[in-house]
Design a protein around this motif. Structure first.
Motif, PDB file in Angstrom:
ATOM      1  N   ALA A   1       2.464   4.792   0.970  1.00 26.40           N
ATOM      2  CA  ALA A   1       2.641   5.414   2.279  1.00 26.40           C
ATOM      3  C   ALA A   1       1.635   6.545   2.464  1.00 26.40           C
ATOM      4  O   ALA A   1       1.298   7.262   1.524  1.00 26.40           O
ATOM      5  CB  ALA A   1       4.060   5.959   2.405  1.00 26.40           C
ATOM      6  N   SER A   2       1.154   6.676   3.692  1.00 31.21           N
ATOM      7  CA  SER A   2       0.244   7.769   4.004  1.00 31.21           C
ATOM      8  C   SER A   2       1.009   9.087   3.951  1.00 31.21           C
ATOM      9  O   SER A   2       2.245   9.101   4.023  1.00 31.21           O
ATOM     10  CB  SER A   2      -0.347   7.573   5.395  1.00 31.21           C
ATOM     11  OG  SER A   2       0.672   7.705   6.375  1.00 31.21           O
ATOM     12  N   PRO A   3       0.312  10.217   3.820  1.00 31.36           N
ATOM     13  CA  PRO A   3       1.017  11.509   3.786  1.00 31.36           C
ATOM     14  C   PRO A   3       1.897  11.739   5.009  1.00 31.36           C
ATOM     15  O   PRO A   3       3.008  12.263   4.888  1.00 31.36           O
ATOM     16  CB  PRO A   3      -0.135  12.524   3.720  1.00 31.36           C
ATOM     17  CG  PRO A   3      -1.248  11.780   3.056  1.00 31.36           C
ATOM     18  CD  PRO A   3      -1.136  10.362   3.541  1.00 31.36           C
ATOM     19  N   SER A   4       1.411  11.345   6.193  1.00 30.96           N
ATOM     20  CA  SER A   4       2.218  11.565   7.397  1.00 30.96           C
ATOM     21  C   SER A   4       3.461  10.683   7.395  1.00 30.96           C
ATOM     22  O   SER A   4       4.543  11.114   7.806  1.00 30.96           O
ATOM     23  CB  SER A   4       1.378  11.284   8.654  1.00 30.96           C
ATOM     24  OG  SER A   4       0.930   9.935   8.671  1.00 30.96           O
ATOM     25  N   THR A   5       3.335   9.437   6.901  1.00 32.43           N
ATOM     26  CA  THR A   5       4.498   8.548   6.815  1.00 32.43           C
ATOM     27  C   THR A   5       5.503   9.084   5.808  1.00 32.43           C
ATOM     28  O   THR A   5       6.720   9.063   6.047  1.00 32.43           O
ATOM     29  CB  THR A   5       4.058   7.135   6.420  1.00 32.43           C
ATOM     30  OG1 THR A   5       3.173   6.619   7.412  1.00 32.43           O
ATOM     31  CG2 THR A   5       5.266   6.206   6.301  1.00 32.43           C
ATOM     32  N   ALA A   6       5.006   9.566   4.681  1.00 31.59           N
ATOM     33  CA  ALA A   6       5.899  10.137   3.664  1.00 31.59           C
ATOM     34  C   ALA A   6       6.648  11.343   4.214  1.00 31.59           C
ATOM     35  O   ALA A   6       7.855  11.507   3.962  1.00 31.59           O
ATOM     36  CB  ALA A   6       5.098  10.517   2.425  1.00 31.59           C
ATOM     37  N   ARG A   7       5.944  12.180   4.976  1.00 32.21           N
ATOM     38  CA  ARG A   7       6.614  13.342   5.574  1.00 32.21           C
ATOM     39  C   ARG A   7       7.708  12.890   6.544  1.00 32.21           C
ATOM     40  O   ARG A   7       8.795  13.473   6.575  1.00 32.21           O
ATOM     41  CB  ARG A   7       5.582  14.227   6.283  1.00 32.21           C
ATOM     42  CG  ARG A   7       4.773  15.127   5.367  1.00 32.21           C
ATOM     43  CD  ARG A   7       3.986  16.163   6.167  1.00 32.21           C
ATOM     44  NE  ARG A   7       2.954  15.538   6.981  1.00 32.21           N
ATOM     45  CZ  ARG A   7       1.706  15.361   6.584  1.00 32.21           C
ATOM     46  NH1 ARG A   7       1.330  15.751   5.377  1.00 32.21           N
ATOM     47  NH2 ARG A   7       0.813  14.789   7.392  1.00 32.21           N
TER      48      ARG A   7
ATOM     49  N   ALA B   1       0.842  -1.194   0.000  1.00 33.34           N
ATOM     50  CA  ALA B   1       0.000   0.000   0.000  1.00 33.34           C
ATOM     51  C   ALA B   1       0.878   1.245   0.000  1.00 33.34           C
ATOM     52  O   ALA B   1       1.956   1.254   0.610  1.00 33.34           O
ATOM     53  CB  ALA B   1      -0.908  -0.008   1.220  1.00 33.34           C
TER      54      ALA B   1
END
Length: 400
Positions: free
Chosen positions: A6-12, A4
């Protein structure tokens, strides 16, 4: 099944850690340089720089270029004084300490001898006072993490220095006192393991991810690094090579005495006795100050005592061959005061003898750091722990 996204927070979080690592390794960088090194878009880099500035992790430290001015020329660097670090090298009869900023720049250094007859509490008081004085001299008001290197085994469950009758009681007591008195995190690790960390990161094994450090000081030990990770063993005793049964000793080691093991061939007292057999006399007494074996090796190199050096190399190759047969590390680093004293000349002799004993190709290299390796490894361990804590990416800002 594809992973899946990465979520925006994980990417940040990933982007922020990448930027912090680059700023740590490469020094101050402009937003443009960060864009080039990370491959991120200009708006993404601008956003992460603002986040890291808001979190107090990064600040403007200057400008790049004499002609270009303005936002694009700003140099961003890690806030090195956000936290301070300390490292201690606890030996049988001395303690050394260094205090640095978050990036490892030295601010103060000190050392104190501790007599073998000193009681437990006075010895602890001397060592603790040394650290406190160094912290004051450094102006380190934000002591975050203290790394301690000491002889002996580390309990893999608790991370504490295990009690042993062969080491001074003040070693174990010192760690407890520091943990009680300091608001900083105190991490303790076996001295040989810390030396291996330093050789892996900045020393003779920095181009390898698998090797064994053979520590040669007053006693002998080993540290095992496999695939870039330090291996401590089920009980924390990986590398207790002094107990290794080898030919050429008067007997066998026991559960409480390594006198019949590899220690009987490669410990400082044994090396001094070998030197005496070859007409090399060295002053001093083993157990105090620099190992006599190190002085014997240096004397032999200066005087061209090849027979002694060949005899010593043959002994060291026995331990290295056993390690090589079990682990196939590809490289053995000769560390400690004796390994450093022998340098490349002794290492090449050990490698030549090892080639005769083992079918496995194993390079032998001299330590690049010598006696400073333990302190360097303790500092690197403290720095990693502090940065893991402090470099946790900040939470995203609320929409404006």
């Amino acid at each position: 099944m594809p992973a899946a996204p990465a979520s925006p927070s994980t990417a940040r979080a990933i982007n922020d850690r990448l930027a912090l690592r680059l700023l740590q390794e490469e020094g101050p960088l402009t937003a443009g340089q960060l864009k080039k090194l990370t491959g991120l878009s200009r708006p993404t880099v601008a956003d992460l720089v603002e986040r890291l500035q808001d979190a107090g992790l990064v600040r403007v430290v200057g400008e790049a270029g004499a002609e270009r001015r303005g936002p694009n020329a700003r140099l961003y660097g890690i806030v090195a004084d956000r936290a301070h670090l300390a490292a201690l090298d606890v030996r049988l009869r001395s303690v050394s300490v260094t205090v640095t900023d978050l990036l490892g720049a030295p601010l103060a250094e000190a050392a104190v001898p501790i007599d073998g007859d000193t009681g437990t509490e006075p010895a602890v008081a001397q060592a603790a006072a040394l650290l406190e004085r160094a912290v004051r001299d450094a102006g380190a008001t934000r002591l975050h993490t203290v790394g301690v290197g000491a002889p002996g085994l580390i309990d893999p469950g608790s991370g504490a220095l295990r009690d042993t009758a062969q080491l001074p009681a003040w070693h174990r007591r010192l760690v407890t006192v520091l943990q009680e008195r300091l608001s900083a995190t105190v991490l303790v690790e076996n001295e040989t393991n810390l030396a291996a960390v330093a050789e892996l990161r900045v020393g003779a094994a920095r181009d390898r991810d698998t090797f064994v450090l053979l520590w040669l000081g007053h006693g002998v030990g080993a540290a095992v690094v496999l695939d870039g990770a330090l291996r401590r063993g089920a009980s924390g005793g990986a590398g207790e090579i002094g107990f290794l049964p080898v030919p050429g000793t008067a007997g066998l080691p026991s559960a409480t005495d390594c006198g019949g093991g590899f220690h009987a061939l490669a410990g400082s007292a044994a090396i001094r006795a070998l030197a005496r057999e070859h007409g090399i006399e060295v002053p001093g007494r083993d157990g105090e100050g620099e190992p006599a074996g190190a002085l014997a090796v240096r004397t032999a190199l200066e005087t061209g005592a090849d027979a002694f050096l060949d005899g010593l190399a043959a002994r060291l190759a026995l331990g290295a061959a056993a390690v090589s047969a079990v682990l196939d590390p590809g490289r053995v680093v000769l560390g400690g005061e004796i390994g450093h004293a022998g340098g490349p000349a002794l290492a090449s002799r050990v490698e030549a003898r090892l080639t005769e004993l083992s079918p496995l190709r194993t390079e032998v290299r001299a330590s690049a750091l010598g006696g400073a390796a333990v302190l360097r490894g303790a500092l690197l361990t403290a720095r990693d722990a502090a940065q893991d804590d402090l470099f946790t990416p900040p939470a995203p800002r609320a929409p404006r």
